[in-house]
Design a protein around this motif. Sequence first.
Motif, PDB file in Angstrom:
ATOM      1  N   MET A 254     112.500 -34.367 -40.105  1.00 45.00           N
ATOM      2  CA  MET A 254     111.772 -33.382 -40.928  1.00 45.00           C
ATOM      3  C   MET A 254     110.508 -34.019 -41.513  1.00 45.00           C
ATOM      4  O   MET A 254     109.441 -33.381 -41.562  1.00 45.00           O
ATOM      5  CB  MET A 254     112.682 -32.858 -42.045  1.00 45.00           C
ATOM      6  CG  MET A 254     113.859 -32.009 -41.555  1.00 45.00           C
ATOM      7  SD  MET A 254     113.368 -30.473 -40.741  1.00 45.00           S
ATOM      8  CE  MET A 254     112.980 -29.460 -42.176  1.00 45.00           C
ATOM      9  N   ARG A 255     110.599 -35.265 -41.936  1.00 40.52           N
ATOM     10  CA  ARG A 255     109.403 -35.937 -42.476  1.00 40.52           C
ATOM     11  C   ARG A 255     108.364 -36.187 -41.380  1.00 40.52           C
ATOM     12  O   ARG A 255     107.163 -36.163 -41.639  1.00 40.52           O
ATOM     13  CB  ARG A 255     109.805 -37.253 -43.156  1.00 40.52           C
ATOM     14  CG  ARG A 255     110.547 -37.050 -44.473  1.00 40.52           C
ATOM     15  CD  ARG A 255     110.590 -38.334 -45.291  1.00 40.52           C
ATOM     16  NE  ARG A 255     111.446 -39.341 -44.695  1.00 40.52           N
ATOM     17  CZ  ARG A 255     112.753 -39.467 -44.949  1.00 40.52           C
ATOM     18  NH1 ARG A 255     113.349 -38.636 -45.789  1.00 40.52           N
ATOM     19  NH2 ARG A 255     113.458 -40.427 -44.384  1.00 40.52           N
ATOM     20  N   GLU A 258     106.374 -33.042 -41.146  1.00 37.23           N
ATOM     21  CA  GLU A 258     105.440 -32.931 -42.278  1.00 37.23           C
ATOM     22  C   GLU A 258     104.221 -33.811 -42.046  1.00 37.23           C
ATOM     23  O   GLU A 258     103.085 -33.421 -42.313  1.00 37.23           O
ATOM     24  CB  GLU A 258     106.144 -33.331 -43.571  1.00 37.23           C
ATOM     25  CG  GLU A 258     107.251 -32.366 -43.984  1.00 37.23           C
ATOM     26  CD  GLU A 258     108.092 -32.913 -45.128  1.00 37.23           C
ATOM     27  OE1 GLU A 258     107.793 -34.040 -45.602  1.00 37.23           O
ATOM     28  OE2 GLU A 258     109.049 -32.232 -45.525  1.00 37.23           O
ATOM     29  N   ARG A 259     104.481 -35.022 -41.554  1.00 35.80           N
ATOM     30  CA  ARG A 259     103.383 -35.949 -41.320  1.00 35.80           C
ATOM     31  C   ARG A 259     102.481 -35.461 -40.178  1.00 35.80           C
ATOM     32  O   ARG A 259     101.249 -35.575 -40.256  1.00 35.80           O
ATOM     33  CB  ARG A 259     103.959 -37.329 -40.995  1.00 35.80           C
ATOM     34  CG  ARG A 259     102.908 -38.386 -40.754  1.00 35.80           C
ATOM     35  CD  ARG A 259     102.142 -38.721 -42.009  1.00 35.80           C
ATOM     36  NE  ARG A 259     100.999 -39.577 -41.700  1.00 35.80           N
ATOM     37  CZ  ARG A 259     100.607 -40.593 -42.449  1.00 35.80           C
ATOM     38  NH1 ARG A 259     101.256 -40.881 -43.569  1.00 35.80           N
ATOM     39  NH2 ARG A 259      99.563 -41.309 -42.109  1.00 35.80           N
ATOM     40  N   ALA A 261     101.898 -32.407 -39.440  1.00 38.21           N
ATOM     41  CA  ALA A 261     101.093 -31.316 -40.017  1.00 38.21           C
ATOM     42  C   ALA A 261      99.931 -31.878 -40.819  1.00 38.21           C
ATOM     43  O   ALA A 261      98.809 -31.353 -40.775  1.00 38.21           O
ATOM     44  CB  ALA A 261     101.977 -30.437 -40.896  1.00 38.21           C
ATOM     45  N   LEU A 262     100.192 -32.946 -41.550  1.00 39.31           N
ATOM     46  CA  LEU A 262      99.133 -33.575 -42.346  1.00 39.31           C
ATOM     47  C   LEU A 262      98.057 -34.178 -41.452  1.00 39.31           C
ATOM     48  O   LEU A 262      96.859 -34.095 -41.755  1.00 39.31           O
ATOM     49  CB  LEU A 262      99.751 -34.661 -43.234  1.00 39.31           C
ATOM     50  CG  LEU A 262      98.828 -35.370 -44.225  1.00 39.31           C
ATOM     51  CD1 LEU A 262      98.340 -34.378 -45.293  1.00 39.31           C
ATOM     52  CD2 LEU A 262      99.560 -36.532 -44.907  1.00 39.31           C
ATOM     53  N   ASP A 265      96.893 -30.466 -38.131  1.00 38.24           N
ATOM     54  CA  ASP A 265      97.106 -29.019 -38.143  1.00 38.24           C
ATOM     55  C   ASP A 265      96.047 -28.334 -37.263  1.00 38.24           C
ATOM     56  O   ASP A 265      94.977 -28.890 -36.989  1.00 38.24           O
ATOM     57  CB  ASP A 265      97.016 -28.501 -39.584  1.00 38.24           C
ATOM     58  CG  ASP A 265      97.454 -27.047 -39.687  1.00 38.24           C
ATOM     59  OD1 ASP A 265      98.085 -26.550 -38.738  1.00 38.24           O
ATOM     60  OD2 ASP A 265      97.155 -26.428 -40.725  1.00 38.24           O
ATOM     61  N   SER A 285     109.641 -28.348 -39.906  1.00 37.37           N
ATOM     62  CA  SER A 285     108.932 -28.865 -41.076  1.00 37.37           C
ATOM     63  C   SER A 285     107.417 -28.736 -40.914  1.00 37.37           C
ATOM     64  O   SER A 285     106.701 -28.558 -41.896  1.00 37.37           O
ATOM     65  CB  SER A 285     109.318 -30.322 -41.350  1.00 37.37           C
ATOM     66  OG  SER A 285     109.063 -31.134 -40.230  1.00 37.37           O
ATOM     67  N   PHE A 286     106.916 -28.787 -39.667  1.00 36.47           N
ATOM     68  CA  PHE A 286     105.489 -28.526 -39.427  1.00 36.47           C
ATOM     69  C   PHE A 286     105.164 -27.108 -39.873  1.00 36.47           C
ATOM     70  O   PHE A 286     104.153 -26.861 -40.557  1.00 36.47           O
ATOM     71  CB  PHE A 286     105.187 -28.705 -37.932  1.00 36.47           C
ATOM     72  CG  PHE A 286     103.720 -28.718 -37.582  1.00 36.47           C
ATOM     73  CD1 PHE A 286     103.071 -29.904 -37.272  1.00 36.47           C
ATOM     74  CD2 PHE A 286     102.990 -27.530 -37.547  1.00 36.47           C
ATOM     75  CE1 PHE A 286     101.715 -29.918 -36.935  1.00 36.47           C
ATOM     76  CE2 PHE A 286     101.642 -27.531 -37.217  1.00 36.47           C
ATOM     77  CZ  PHE A 286     101.002 -28.722 -36.916  1.00 36.47           C
ATOM     78  N   ASN A 288     106.844 -25.256 -42.031  1.00 39.46           N
ATOM     79  CA  ASN A 288     106.955 -25.166 -43.494  1.00 39.46           C
ATOM     80  C   ASN A 288     105.705 -25.702 -44.175  1.00 39.46           C
ATOM     81  O   ASN A 288     105.211 -25.124 -45.161  1.00 39.46           O
ATOM     82  CB  ASN A 288     108.175 -25.958 -43.980  1.00 39.46           C
ATOM     83  CG  ASN A 288     109.478 -25.330 -43.552  1.00 39.46           C
ATOM     84  OD1 ASN A 288     109.530 -24.145 -43.212  1.00 39.46           O
ATOM     85  ND2 ASN A 288     110.541 -26.118 -43.543  1.00 39.46           N
ATOM     86  N   ALA A 289     105.207 -26.813 -43.668  1.00 38.25           N
ATOM     87  CA  ALA A 289     104.070 -27.467 -44.323  1.00 38.25           C
ATOM     88  C   ALA A 289     102.766 -26.702 -44.133  1.00 38.25           C
ATOM     89  O   ALA A 289     101.897 -26.711 -45.021  1.00 38.25           O
ATOM     90  CB  ALA A 289     103.917 -28.895 -43.768  1.00 38.25           C
ATOM     91  N   THR A 290     102.597 -26.052 -42.986  1.00 37.95           N
ATOM     92  CA  THR A 290     101.325 -25.372 -42.691  1.00 37.95           C
ATOM     93  C   THR A 290     101.369 -23.874 -42.967  1.00 37.95           C
ATOM     94  O   THR A 290     100.344 -23.202 -42.837  1.00 37.95           O
ATOM     95  CB  THR A 290     100.953 -25.579 -41.211  1.00 37.95           C
ATOM     96  OG1 THR A 290     101.990 -25.019 -40.384  1.00 37.95           O
ATOM     97  CG2 THR A 290     100.779 -27.067 -40.892  1.00 37.95           C
TER      98      THR A 290
END
Length: 444
Positions: A254-255, A258-259, A261-262, A265, A285-286, A288-290
């Motif tokens: 999941m992390r 997220e990374r 996406a950071l 994106d 998680s991508f 969720n983050a975007t």
Amino acid sequence: MAGIIGLYGYDPAWKMARFIYYGLMALQHRGQESCGISVYDGERILCDGRAGMVDQAFGEAELEALRGWIGIGQVDPGPPNSPKPSFAKCPIGLSLVCDGSAAGAVKAAKERGLAVEDPQSALAALLSKELADGDPFGAIERVAGILGGACNFIALTERGEMIAYRGELGIKPMVVGNFGFDYGAVASESCALDVIGAELKADISPGEAYLFTPWSIERRTIGEADPKYCAFEYVYLARPDSIMNGRSVYEVRMRIGERLALESDVRDADSVLAVPETAIPFAMSFSNATKKPIGMGFVQTGRRVRSAIRPTQFERLVGVQLKLNPIRAAMAGKRIILIDDSVVRGTTTKNTVKVMRNRMGAKEVHVRIGSPRIISQCPFGIEVPDKDELIAAHLNEEEVGKVVEADTFHWLSLEGLIEAIGLPRGSLCLGCFTGEYPRHGDRS
């Protein structure tokens, strides 16, 4: 890479073969070409190795014939003509399963005049010979000194002992748990313990050995521990429901999403799709983050197959076709972020993008990979092709994007992976991403 398990019942009433069977099914993702089970019935070791997946190889009749209260098992990605476990007849009869590189055992066995067929049988022959001296931990230490720190093994002896050892580098995972009233279960991953109802107690530390006998459990550290946990286990090899070196594989993945996406994106994308199934947590998680919707892009046909560890290119392509039947409604006319776990040769990614664009009508396909660039073959038993076949060893991101016909392409950064795992860089083996391996200092 292989999956191994050992169970010690402490009571002749136990029939361990069936528990081993289910534990091996939980480890099936670590090897799909052959499998095997050995049990000890108080007088002798019964050993049965077969080609194929666990539920294909073992039926009721085979399990019923394996009556014993101590057992070990292995799933293996190697050629099916050499089913495991290995067996040594004398001086101490034993059966052995292993995960990792035991290449040094062949040379050592031949120097001692032992007839061997492969590294694992050489390891079994060496341990049998050393155990004849009477000190089990001394025997483990002498054999461990031959292996170079990157091999885990579990052995079952005709004296009713079970020996479990994790290499000093800790590259391959190994855990210990409660089975019944006492520690009696060891396995490559904690998911195998969960499936059989055992309770995870701890990771076996690098260089640590366990000796199970009818009267006691003893553990010792053999040699100098130098942890170098395999980072690729967290990206691809392990199951997401496993806990490895104190880290949840699911949370790490999941992390990673997220990374990703950071780092990369895509502003105007319509949806996020995952290549099943390792990349699904990355994509969740991508998304969720975007704040971009996640969709279901593919449906798997038939038995779950890990295409990347199939032995031939033909089988890998067939495996991809089976697990990647696309859903047109999820792709037609859309700008899609496609997330996968890794790109090795690039051929399957190219095939996937072409299908999405040409057959399913995707408007744009932006590929994001939850692994850093794989540039080097692994010397520790993970099936990575020769460097000549690794697309990341020769091309940069832009060039790979053109080869696979993606609109844009991005690999997770090495720093991003280390941050997602959450362990110090010095305690990780990152060799397939950097070409620098512990105790193998030469760049490949």
